[in-house]
Design a protein around this motif. Structure first.
Motif, short mmCIF file in Angstrom:
data_model
loop_
_atom_site.label_atom_id
_atom_site.label_comp_id
_atom_site.label_asym_id
_atom_site.label_seq_id
_atom_site.Cartn_x
_atom_site.Cartn_y
_atom_site.Cartn_z
N ARG A 196 1.75 -21.73 -16.44
CA ARG A 196 1.03 -20.60 -15.83
C ARG A 196 1.96 -19.83 -14.91
O ARG A 196 1.94 -18.59 -14.87
CB ARG A 196 -0.18 -21.14 -15.08
N THR A 197 2.81 -20.54 -14.18
CA THR A 197 3.77 -19.89 -13.28
C THR A 197 4.79 -19.07 -14.07
O THR A 197 5.11 -17.94 -13.69
CB THR A 197 4.49 -20.96 -12.43
N VAL A 198 5.29 -19.62 -15.14
CA VAL A 198 6.27 -18.91 -15.96
C VAL A 198 5.64 -17.66 -16.59
O VAL A 198 6.26 -16.59 -16.61
CB VAL A 198 6.86 -19.84 -17.05
N LEU A 199 4.42 -17.79 -17.09
CA LEU A 199 3.74 -16.63 -17.67
C LEU A 199 3.50 -15.55 -16.62
O LEU A 199 3.64 -14.35 -16.91
CB LEU A 199 2.43 -17.05 -18.33
N ALA A 200 3.18 -15.94 -15.40
CA ALA A 200 2.98 -14.97 -14.32
C ALA A 200 4.29 -14.26 -13.99
O ALA A 200 4.29 -13.07 -13.64
CB ALA A 200 2.43 -15.65 -13.08
N PHE A 201 5.40 -14.95 -14.11
CA PHE A 201 6.71 -14.34 -13.88
C PHE A 201 6.96 -13.21 -14.87
O PHE A 201 7.61 -12.22 -14.54
CB PHE A 201 7.79 -15.43 -14.01
N PHE A 202 6.46 -13.34 -16.09
CA PHE A 202 6.62 -12.31 -17.11
C PHE A 202 5.48 -11.31 -17.13
O PHE A 202 5.38 -10.49 -18.04
CB PHE A 202 6.77 -12.95 -18.49
N GLY A 203 4.59 -11.38 -16.15
CA GLY A 203 3.51 -10.41 -16.03
C GLY A 203 2.27 -10.74 -16.85
O GLY A 203 1.41 -9.89 -17.04
N ILE A 204 2.17 -11.96 -17.33
CA ILE A 204 1.00 -12.38 -18.10
C ILE A 204 0.13 -13.22 -17.18
O ILE A 204 0.55 -14.30 -16.73
CB ILE A 204 1.41 -13.19 -19.35
N GLY A 205 -1.05 -12.73 -16.88
CA GLY A 205 -1.93 -13.45 -15.96
C GLY A 205 -2.95 -14.30 -16.70
O GLY A 205 -3.61 -13.84 -17.63
N ILE A 206 -3.05 -15.54 -16.31
CA ILE A 206 -4.06 -16.45 -16.84
C ILE A 206 -4.86 -16.97 -15.65
O ILE A 206 -4.29 -17.46 -14.68
CB ILE A 206 -3.41 -17.62 -17.61
N SER A 207 -6.15 -16.87 -15.75
CA SER A 207 -7.01 -17.30 -14.64
C SER A 207 -7.01 -18.83 -14.52
O SER A 207 -6.73 -19.54 -15.50
CB SER A 207 -8.43 -16.80 -14.85
N PRO A 208 -7.34 -19.33 -13.34
CA PRO A 208 -7.43 -20.79 -13.18
C PRO A 208 -8.48 -21.42 -14.10
O PRO A 208 -8.31 -22.54 -14.57
CB PRO A 208 -7.82 -20.96 -11.71
N LEU A 209 -9.55 -20.68 -14.38
CA LEU A 209 -10.57 -21.20 -15.29
C LEU A 209 -10.02 -21.36 -16.70
O LEU A 209 -10.28 -22.38 -17.37
CB LEU A 209 -11.80 -20.28 -15.29
N GLU A 210 -9.27 -20.39 -17.16
CA GLU A 210 -8.65 -20.50 -18.49
C GLU A 210 -7.66 -21.65 -18.55
O GLU A 210 -7.60 -22.39 -19.53
CB GLU A 210 -7.95 -19.19 -18.85
N THR A 211 -6.89 -21.81 -17.47
CA THR A 211 -5.94 -22.91 -17.41
C THR A 211 -6.66 -24.25 -17.44
O THR A 211 -6.23 -25.18 -18.13
CB THR A 211 -5.08 -22.81 -16.13
N ALA A 212 -7.76 -24.35 -16.71
CA ALA A 212 -8.53 -25.60 -16.69
C ALA A 212 -9.13 -25.89 -18.07
O ALA A 212 -9.14 -27.04 -18.51
CB ALA A 212 -9.63 -25.51 -15.64
N LEU A 213 -9.61 -24.86 -18.76
CA LEU A 213 -10.17 -25.05 -20.09
C LEU A 213 -9.10 -25.51 -21.08
O LEU A 213 -9.32 -26.45 -21.86
CB LEU A 213 -10.83 -23.76 -20.58
N ILE A 214 -7.94 -24.88 -21.04
CA ILE A 214 -6.84 -25.28 -21.92
C ILE A 214 -6.41 -26.72 -21.60
O ILE A 214 -6.18 -27.53 -22.50
CB ILE A 214 -5.65 -24.31 -21.78
#
Length: 65
Positions: free
Chosen positions: A23-41
């Motif tokens: 999630r941190t790496v994706l945010a570095f590239f401008g791709i946002g993933i919500s905590p809920l999506e991260t928890a579901l994955i």
């Protein structure tokens, strides 16, 4: 069982680390993933890991040719 409980615990912990750092790496590239999506994955990944670990190794042991 495909693995020991200790190895399964390590795999679950490693899965959680990969999720958080991914999630941190994706945010570095401008791709946002919500905590809920991260928890579901994460939930789906851990369930898949548990299903893999618990399923029987071979065929039905009661069947013999």
């Amino acid at each position: 069982m495909h693995t020991s409980p200790a190895k399964l615990l390590i795999l679950v912990a490693l899965t959680l680390v990969i999720l958080v750092e991914g999630r941190t790496v994706l945010a570095f590239f401008g791709i946002g993933i919500s905590p809920l999506e991260t928890a579901l994955i994460g939930f789906l990944a851990i369930v898949a890991l548990l299903v893999w670990a618990i399923r029987p190794l071979g065929g039905d042991p009661s069947e013999s040719d």
